[in-house]
Motif scaffolding. Sequence first.
Motif, mmCIF file in Angstrom:
data_model
loop_
_atom_site.group_PDB
_atom_site.id
_atom_site.type_symbol
_atom_site.label_atom_id
_atom_site.label_comp_id
_atom_site.label_asym_id
_atom_site.label_seq_id
_atom_site.Cartn_x
_atom_site.Cartn_y
_atom_site.Cartn_z
ATOM 1 N N MET A 182 0.851 -1.173 0.000
ATOM 2 C CA MET A 182 0.000 0.000 0.000
ATOM 3 C C MET A 182 0.893 1.232 0.000
ATOM 4 O O MET A 182 1.869 1.301 0.718
ATOM 5 N N SER A 183 0.519 2.188 -0.778
ATOM 6 C CA SER A 183 1.355 3.375 -0.936
ATOM 7 C C SER A 183 1.137 4.384 0.196
ATOM 8 O O SER A 183 0.122 4.354 0.895
ATOM 9 N N LEU A 184 2.102 5.263 0.328
ATOM 10 C CA LEU A 184 1.975 6.342 1.323
ATOM 11 C C LEU A 184 0.801 7.249 0.996
ATOM 12 O O LEU A 184 0.178 7.816 1.902
ATOM 13 N N LYS A 185 0.489 7.365 -0.304
ATOM 14 C CA LYS A 185 -0.642 8.196 -0.718
ATOM 15 C C LYS A 185 -1.947 7.644 -0.130
ATOM 16 O O LYS A 185 -2.764 8.399 0.392
ATOM 17 N N ILE A 186 -2.124 6.331 -0.185
ATOM 18 C CA ILE A 186 -3.348 5.721 0.340
ATOM 19 C C ILE A 186 -3.387 5.826 1.863
ATOM 20 O O ILE A 186 -4.432 6.129 2.451
ATOM 21 N N ILE A 187 -2.258 5.612 2.514
ATOM 22 C CA ILE A 187 -2.199 5.754 3.980
ATOM 23 C C ILE A 187 -2.546 7.187 4.374
ATOM 24 O O ILE A 187 -3.320 7.423 5.299
ATOM 25 N N GLY A 188 -1.982 8.152 3.658
ATOM 26 C CA GLY A 188 -2.306 9.551 3.916
ATOM 27 C C GLY A 188 -3.780 9.841 3.715
ATOM 28 O O GLY A 188 -4.391 10.588 4.492
ATOM 29 N N LEU A 189 -4.359 9.223 2.686
ATOM 30 C CA LEU A 189 -5.787 9.401 2.424
ATOM 31 C C LEU A 189 -6.624 8.859 3.588
ATOM 32 O O LEU A 189 -7.604 9.486 4.000
ATOM 33 N N PHE A 190 -6.222 7.710 4.144
ATOM 34 C CA PHE A 190 -6.930 7.166 5.302
ATOM 35 C C PHE A 190 -6.855 8.128 6.484
ATOM 36 O O PHE A 190 -7.858 8.365 7.161
ATOM 37 N N PHE A 191 -5.681 8.687 6.754
ATOM 38 C CA PHE A 191 -5.541 9.605 7.881
ATOM 39 C C PHE A 191 -6.344 10.887 7.661
ATOM 40 O O PHE A 191 -6.986 11.390 8.588
ATOM 41 N N LEU A 192 -6.340 11.423 6.443
ATOM 42 C CA LEU A 192 -7.156 12.604 6.154
ATOM 43 C C LEU A 192 -8.636 12.317 6.341
ATOM 44 O O LEU A 192 -9.384 13.141 6.880
ATOM 45 N N THR A 193 -9.054 11.146 5.886
ATOM 46 C CA THR A 193 -10.451 10.743 6.041
ATOM 47 C C THR A 193 -10.817 10.674 7.525
ATOM 48 O O THR A 193 -11.864 11.175 7.939
ATOM 49 N N ALA A 194 -9.942 10.070 8.323
ATOM 50 C CA ALA A 194 -10.197 9.964 9.759
ATOM 51 C C ALA A 194 -10.243 11.345 10.415
ATOM 52 O O ALA A 194 -11.119 11.619 11.246
ATOM 53 N N LEU A 195 -9.319 12.217 10.048
ATOM 54 C CA LEU A 195 -9.324 13.572 10.621
ATOM 55 C C LEU A 195 -10.605 14.318 10.284
ATOM 56 O O LEU A 195 -11.161 15.023 11.131
ATOM 57 N N ILE A 221 -18.975 16.415 5.150
ATOM 58 C CA ILE A 221 -19.089 16.359 3.689
ATOM 59 C C ILE A 221 -17.748 15.945 3.092
ATOM 60 O O ILE A 221 -17.679 15.087 2.207
ATOM 61 N N ILE A 222 -16.678 16.537 3.581
ATOM 62 C CA ILE A 222 -15.330 16.181 3.110
ATOM 63 C C ILE A 222 -15.031 14.722 3.431
ATOM 64 O O ILE A 222 -14.483 13.993 2.600
ATOM 65 N N PHE A 223 -15.425 14.270 4.615
ATOM 66 C CA PHE A 223 -15.230 12.877 5.015
ATOM 67 C C PHE A 223 -15.879 11.923 4.015
ATOM 68 O O PHE A 223 -15.253 10.975 3.541
ATOM 69 N N VAL A 224 -17.133 12.171 3.676
ATOM 70 C CA VAL A 224 -17.848 11.298 2.740
ATOM 71 C C VAL A 224 -17.181 11.334 1.366
ATOM 72 O O VAL A 224 -17.002 10.298 0.723
ATOM 73 N N TRP A 225 -16.796 12.505 0.922
ATOM 74 C CA TRP A 225 -16.114 12.623 -0.372
ATOM 75 C C TRP A 225 -14.799 11.850 -0.362
ATOM 76 O O TRP A 225 -14.488 11.127 -1.312
ATOM 77 N N LEU A 226 -14.019 11.983 0.705
ATOM 78 C CA LEU A 226 -12.743 11.273 0.797
ATOM 79 C C LEU A 226 -12.939 9.755 0.755
ATOM 80 O O LEU A 226 -12.131 9.040 0.171
ATOM 81 N N LEU A 227 -14.022 9.259 1.352
ATOM 82 C CA LEU A 227 -14.290 7.815 1.300
ATOM 83 C C LEU A 227 -14.441 7.327 -0.137
ATOM 84 O O LEU A 227 -14.066 6.206 -0.455
ATOM 85 N N LEU A 265 -12.768 8.223 -2.634
ATOM 86 C CA LEU A 265 -11.473 8.222 -3.320
ATOM 87 C C LEU A 265 -10.647 6.978 -3.031
ATOM 88 O O LEU A 265 -9.621 6.754 -3.663
ATOM 89 N N HIS A 266 -11.090 6.160 -2.078
ATOM 90 C CA HIS A 266 -10.331 4.965 -1.716
ATOM 91 C C HIS A 266 -10.469 3.898 -2.800
ATOM 92 O O HIS A 266 -11.536 3.730 -3.380
ATOM 93 N N PRO A 267 -9.382 3.147 -3.057
ATOM 94 C CA PRO A 267 -9.286 2.300 -4.243
ATOM 95 C C PRO A 267 -9.764 0.850 -4.115
ATOM 96 O O PRO A 267 -9.323 0.000 -4.866
ATOM 97 N N GLU A 268 -10.649 0.535 -3.209
ATOM 98 C CA GLU A 268 -11.036 -0.864 -3.008
ATOM 99 C C GLU A 268 -12.525 -0.918 -2.703
ATOM 100 O O GLU A 268 -13.163 0.108 -2.490
ATOM 101 N N ALA A 269 -13.088 -2.106 -2.689
ATOM 102 C CA ALA A 269 -14.508 -2.294 -2.378
ATOM 103 C C ALA A 269 -14.821 -1.677 -1.012
ATOM 104 O O ALA A 269 -13.995 -1.725 -0.097
#
Length: 107
Positions: free
Chosen positions: A1-14, A44-50, A52-56
């Motif tokens: 898993m790339s750092l980009k995806i990990i960062g996306l998870f942390f942004l989503t959580a924040l 709203i940002i949280f839902v949008w960020l979800l 962008l995640h690359p899996e089911a």
Amino acid sequence: MSLKIIGLFFLTALAEIAGCYFPYLWMKKQGGIWLLLPAALCLIIFVWLLTLHPEASGRIYATYGGIYIATALIWLRVVDGVSLTTTDWLGAIVVFIGAGIIISGWK
């Protein structure tokens, strides 16, 4: 898993934590009702960020749960000023291992 995806998870959580924290401030700390505006924006940002995640979605939510727990503990320390305990750290390690196992099955 790339750092980009990990960062996306942390942004989503924040975004989710902030979206819930602002109403908490309003209701428990007697903040102004205006706090509901940034709360709505964060959610709203949280839902949008979800999206962008690359899996089911089920795998995303399962993996996200582990990242969310770790992010919430960081929030507890940084924003709430509460020292983390040994069990906090141990729990974070366990959920990271669980998230890693789920991620290892991604295509």
